[in-house]
Design a protein around this motif. Sequence first.
Motif: not given
Length: 473
Positions: A30-36, A6-11, A113-121
């Motif tokens: 990492s959590l800050l980048r997700a808006g938490a 799943i992908f969590a909406q933490l904003t 917490v997975p390894a992430i490839v970030d190409r936001s969004p």
Amino acid sequence: MTLFPIFAQLTGKPVLVVGGGSVAERKAQSLLRAGALVRVGAPTLTPALSELASQGRISWLAGNFVPGWLDDVWLVIAATSDNELNAQVAKLAEEARIWANVVDDPANCSFHVPAIVDRSPVTIAISSGGHAPVLARRIREKLETLIDHSTGSLAALVARYREVIRKAHPQLSGRRGFYDWLIDGPVGGALRSQQPEHAETLLQQALKQPQAPAVGKVILVSAGPGDPGLLTLKALRALNEADVILYDRLVSQDVLDLARRDADLVYVGKSPGENHHQTQERIHQAMIDHARAGRKVVRLKGGDAFIFGRGGEELAVLAEQGIAYEVVPGVTAAIACAAYAGIPLTHRHVSQGLHLLTAHSALAQDQPDWASLAREKQTLGFYMGVTQLPEVVRQLIGHGMRPDMPFALIENGSRPGQRTLTGKLEDLEHLAREHAMQAPSLLLIGEVVRLSEQLHWFGQRYDHLSEAVLEAA
């Protein structure tokens, strides 16, 4: 263990990190980048976490863990060096039905917490169930090389026009084709070229048409000197996306092996004695024909196409014909061959300048300024030099270069069969003949060549400078 991804909406949602060390710091960032809304509980913090707290970007719960820290949080990460404390945090979170992650302890995790490839969004997550994080990291590294950083910009653009695209293409099959065109066509190309306004204009124009026609393009890719490890990430992506690959004689098989398996590989190399003008005309026509047929064409050239590679000529033809193109530069032969032979092209107090030339110019009507090239404290790099060695030596010595100036002739630079021959300029012709040096070879001339005795690290080296080195010492 089978995990449900799943992908969590933490904003705007409070989360807790227990621990104030370097691991907790990475998790908090990492959590800050997700808006938490990040709360960090620990007696002390790293300097970076302290700075975040002083800026008000995180809340610091100073002291030792107490169960009340879990009140109202959506998830918790236990990142202390105390295994018993981490397990206690996980147990209390489980009882409160709060998602918990304990760093390096899969058994106590209710989420990973997975390894992430970030190409936001766009976000790609890779998990090994907590059992092989190194494997997950290696997979992430491979994906990083394949997915262009413009992917996020493309996703954001598509999101803004999603409903318009749906209305313009109500049928699913047509909509899929349009999205393929967006990704592979000029819109995606404009974003990769950092032209977002042009990309949006192209999208708007395409939406005015019921169906976007198939549009091809050419990507001019420089393959480097032969070692596939020297390919750029963009070059690798282009090879994996190509429908047709037009490749030269100096492109190594190892590089071709990285291409998309079902791509058409078309050899367009020039051979000695052949009419190169006619061959170049055929290359131009092949690019035009394939692109107009709606194909993605990779024009694959050894070294760097913009250094004695006729890349400019080929782009000029495409521009005249109105065919879209991109350029992927590569590691040119002089830089790679010198590095693999342990020869810095510039070096303090020895060489403050670099000249790159093609040895064919030694016999051309418009010859270089040999007197200028014969000066001290510079490095000369001659491409395509094996057949013109006598003329190069004659011109340089005739214009004042010392006969004992060091040279290096590097055959098959960066490839498994690399050979490096070093000696004095006056001996170049007969030493090259004695060691049967063949093309492709790069000729370097200058005092920097002496450094190869100490710095050489790849392939074979035939040294005829040792006496001169001893004299210099």
